[in-house]
Scaffold this active site. Sequence first.
Site, PDB file in Angstrom:
ATOM      1  N   GLU A  49      -3.070   2.284 -13.379  1.00  0.00           N
ATOM      2  CA  GLU A  49      -1.879   2.661 -12.660  1.00  0.00           C
ATOM      3  C   GLU A  49      -0.685   3.023 -13.669  1.00  0.00           C
ATOM      4  O   GLU A  49      -0.380   2.139 -14.243  1.00  0.00           O
ATOM      5  CB  GLU A  49      -1.356   1.689 -11.808  1.00  0.00           C
ATOM      6  CG  GLU A  49      -2.266   1.408 -10.477  1.00  0.00           C
ATOM      7  CD  GLU A  49      -1.859   0.056  -9.739  1.00  0.00           C
ATOM      8  OE1 GLU A  49      -0.462  -0.095  -9.597  1.00  0.00           O
ATOM      9  OE2 GLU A  49      -2.554  -0.229  -8.880  1.00  0.00           O
ATOM     10  N   ASP A  60       9.584  -4.685  -6.600  1.00  0.00           N
ATOM     11  CA  ASP A  60       9.131  -5.227  -7.773  1.00  0.00           C
ATOM     12  C   ASP A  60       9.952  -6.517  -8.439  1.00  0.00           C
ATOM     13  O   ASP A  60      10.867  -6.568  -7.941  1.00  0.00           O
ATOM     14  CB  ASP A  60       9.332  -4.295  -8.859  1.00  0.00           C
ATOM     15  CG  ASP A  60       8.215  -3.290  -8.931  1.00  0.00           C
ATOM     16  OD1 ASP A  60       8.608  -2.045  -8.920  1.00  0.00           O
ATOM     17  OD2 ASP A  60       7.022  -3.682  -9.334  1.00  0.00           O
ATOM     18  N   TYR A 175      -5.365  -0.568  -1.188  1.00  0.00           N
ATOM     19  CA  TYR A 175      -4.833  -1.539  -2.080  1.00  0.00           C
ATOM     20  C   TYR A 175      -4.230  -2.696  -1.099  1.00  0.00           C
ATOM     21  O   TYR A 175      -3.455  -2.519  -0.382  1.00  0.00           O
ATOM     22  CB  TYR A 175      -3.672  -0.641  -2.560  1.00  0.00           C
ATOM     23  CG  TYR A 175      -2.726  -1.726  -3.608  1.00  0.00           C
ATOM     24  CD1 TYR A 175      -2.559  -2.914  -3.467  1.00  0.00           C
ATOM     25  CD2 TYR A 175      -2.524  -1.124  -4.871  1.00  0.00           C
ATOM     26  CE1 TYR A 175      -2.010  -3.604  -4.575  1.00  0.00           C
ATOM     27  CE2 TYR A 175      -1.664  -1.810  -5.849  1.00  0.00           C
ATOM     28  CZ  TYR A 175      -1.540  -3.359  -5.545  1.00  0.00           C
ATOM     29  OH  TYR A 175      -0.805  -3.862  -6.522  1.00  0.00           O
TER      30      TYR A 175
HETATM   31  O1  LIG Z   1       2.643  -7.138 -10.792  1.00  0.00           O
HETATM   32  P1  LIG Z   1       1.617  -7.638 -10.148  1.00  0.00           P
HETATM   33  O2  LIG Z   1       2.027  -9.071  -9.229  1.00  0.00           O
HETATM   34  O3  LIG Z   1       0.428  -8.036 -11.039  1.00  0.00           O
HETATM   35  O4  LIG Z   1       0.986  -6.632  -8.857  1.00  0.00           O
HETATM   36  C1  LIG Z   1       0.590  -5.410  -9.197  1.00  0.00           C
HETATM   37  C2  LIG Z   1       1.520  -4.318  -9.085  1.00  0.00           C
HETATM   38  O5  LIG Z   1       2.352  -4.644 -10.732  1.00  0.00           O
HETATM   39  C3  LIG Z   1       1.458  -3.047  -9.328  1.00  0.00           C
HETATM   40  O6  LIG Z   1       0.467  -2.510  -8.473  1.00  0.00           O
HETATM   41  C4  LIG Z   1       2.670  -2.426  -8.754  1.00  0.00           C
HETATM   42  C5  LIG Z   1       3.929  -2.038  -9.494  1.00  0.00           C
HETATM   43  N1  LIG Z   1       4.843  -1.969  -8.495  1.00  0.00           N
HETATM   44  C6  LIG Z   1       4.724  -1.937  -7.319  1.00  0.00           C
HETATM   45  C7  LIG Z   1       5.247  -1.949  -6.156  1.00  0.00           C
HETATM   46  C8  LIG Z   1       4.638  -2.151  -4.954  1.00  0.00           C
HETATM   47  C9  LIG Z   1       3.350  -2.351  -4.859  1.00  0.00           C
HETATM   48  C10 LIG Z   1       2.619  -2.829  -6.109  1.00  0.00           C
HETATM   49  C11 LIG Z   1       3.219  -2.520  -7.038  1.00  0.00           C
END
Ligand SMILES: O=P(O)(O)OC[C@@H](O)[C@@H](O)c1c[nH]c2ccccc12
Length: 269
Positions: A49, A60, A175
């Site tokens: 990603e 975030d 997801y």
């Molecule tokens: O950071 P984590 O807790 O490992 O989760 C994945 C996430 O970082 C990535 O998929 C993502 C980054 N920003 C997001 C905003 C919403 C959903 C998902 C995301």
Amino acid sequence: MNEIDAAFQRLREEGRTALIPFITIGDPDLATSVEIIQAMEQAGADMIELGVPYSDPLADGPVIQRASERALANARVTLADVIEVAAQSRQAGVKLPFILFSYYNPIFQYGLEPFFELIAAKGISGMIIPDLPIEEDAELRAMAEDTGIHLIPLVAPTSNDRVKRIAAKARGFVYCVSSLGVTGVRADFHQGIDEFLSTVRSATDTPIAVGFGISSREQVERFSKQADGVIVGSAIVRKIEEVVPLLQASETKQEGLAQIRAFVSGLKG
Ligand SMILES: O=P(O)(O)OC[C@@H](O)[C@@H](O)c1c[nH]c2ccccc12
């Protein structure tokens, strides 16, 4: 065949679960992001990603917020810059399928038509837009279908009766968000996570991947039993944050990249 579909088919044949890192592009700079993507592939990632830094990353946690701030401060990273990093990584020999990760506003500002022309030309295989709910994604979804670029939806444990509708239209993978709230390393997950994953699994033949809070090999193994992929963002972005001083000096850059590689390969066991 879309590269994401091909990757999941190969993983299924090998009996493996996809490891899907998330990184913020431009953190600490665009050129280093290409080297970090190469390190991810060397460490065993199966797709990646590519995060577009954003000034208001509402979903975030602090780690990714800081990464966005670093990227926007150092290089004012735009959507087009992130897509260019994907193209440069492909030219450098990276084979990983690229999933563009962006909030909706940068895409809207860029314009849907030019956006799809650009990502189709630069080899993006999928996209995740966390603040574009299924109820509002018809126009973008139609353009994604036309270009064969997968619009990957998010479902949360609170999605309830929406899971079936979201999963039925899913492309690439579904997801599955492991916890409520924002991204960030966690010790435990939503108490109904196992039932939630079973519900999503029974709602679609499309692969499912789990993300949010995952930071250790044990957690990756735990979710590998129920999902076709595991997404790790903040834990990797935190490791990048730790080694930024090494990455920014030419004589220690390789040490910084080696530490990132070691962390990611440690997730796979
Ligand atoms: O950071 P984590 O807790 O490992 O989760 C994945 C996430 O970082 C990535 O998929 C993502 C980054 N920003 C997001 C905003 C919403 C959903 C998902 C995301």
